[in-house]
Design a protein around this motif. Structure first.
Motif: not given
Length: 272
Positions: A44-52
């Motif tokens: 969960e802590n890596q998802r937003q970064r991957a999307r960005r």
């Protein structure tokens, strides 16, 4: 500067800009669904970064392709021909093309990759005892951050070529194309987290989204072979399916509320 003002104050160019923004946003839905499904495979802590990163790569690729606009136009020219007319349709014309351009090869490769990826994800979702797959605490299949970014980059390339060729077909003004692409990517950035979170909260939506990816992969392959399926039909089918799934979600929530109320009433009756 004056030439830019002339471009953006022309009513015809403004109409083309608005139309192109809408079209680029719609075309970006496919890209965004794929990014959402892949990013949800991460912790969960890596998802937003991957999307960005994935969406930023899409912007960089689109702008890079716009800078090579002459090559993009040439990419639709045949580079080889199999020399076989193929089966004829009812009008006596070949059912599909056998002369292939760089664009055709990119679409076919991207379509095959989407079919493979969507089928693999469906298999993981249906397999009760997955083997050789990393699982998270909830038993969901996971991937490494690098693997997610690489796969997003591969599909970004395919969707970027399709997006830029669409832009080239609608206007000759490069500033119009650049603004439309930047605005469309901005919309994708805003929609990325809500869409990914919604997909993650509703497992049945994941299967629906994978079905969309299967359909899009088949359409890309068909397009590469010269069989052009109107995009309006594709997006209408997706909208209809999404509408049906929305009704299913609302119906499930209503049943859960009724069950919760019934359980509460039973507990109150037992206490009395």
């Amino acid at each position: 500067m004056e030439s830019l003002l002339a471009i953006f104050t022309d009513p015809g160019n403004l109409a083309a800009l608005f139309s192109l923004i809408v079209l680029e946003v719609v075309l970006g839905i496919d890209n965004l669904i794929f990014i959402s499904i892949l990013s949800n495979k991460l912790p969960e802590n890596q998802r937003q970064r991957a999307r960005r990163i994935g969406i930023s790569l899409a912007l960089i690729l689109r702008l890079a392709l716009l800078s090579m606009i002459a090559w993009i136009v040439q990419a639709t020219q045949p580079i080889f021909d199999l020399g076989w007319a193929g089966p004829l349709d009812t009008h006596g014309a070949p059912s599909f093309e056998t002369a292939f351009s760089f664009r055709d090869l990119i679409l076919i490769a991207g379509g095959l990759f989407l079919l493979w990826k969507a089928t693999k994800e469906i298999h993981h979702a249906m397999d009760t005892e997955p083997s050789g797959t990393m699982l998270d605490k909830k038993g969901k299949a996971t991937m490494t951050f690098t693997a997610v970014i690489v796969q997003i980059l591969l599909l970004d390339m395919v969707f970027s070529v399709d997006s830029i060729l669409t832009a080239v077909g609608m206007t000759d003004a490069l500033p119009i194309m650049i603004v439309a692409v930047i605005v469309a990517i901005g919309v994708m950035l805003l929609a990325a987290d809500p869409l990914a979170n919604f997909i993650d909260r509703n497992p049945t939506v994941v299967m629906l989204a994978l079905g969309f990816l299967l359909m899009i992969g088949a359409v890309l392959i068909a397009d590469g072979f010269g069989v052009h399926v109107p995009k309006g039909y594709i997006y209408m089918a997706m909208a209809f399916s999404a509408g049906v799934e929305t009704l299913n979600i609302l119906a499930r929530r209503a049943r859960q509320k009724r069950a919760a109320l019934a359980t509460g009433e039973e507990s109150q009756t037992a206490n009395h």
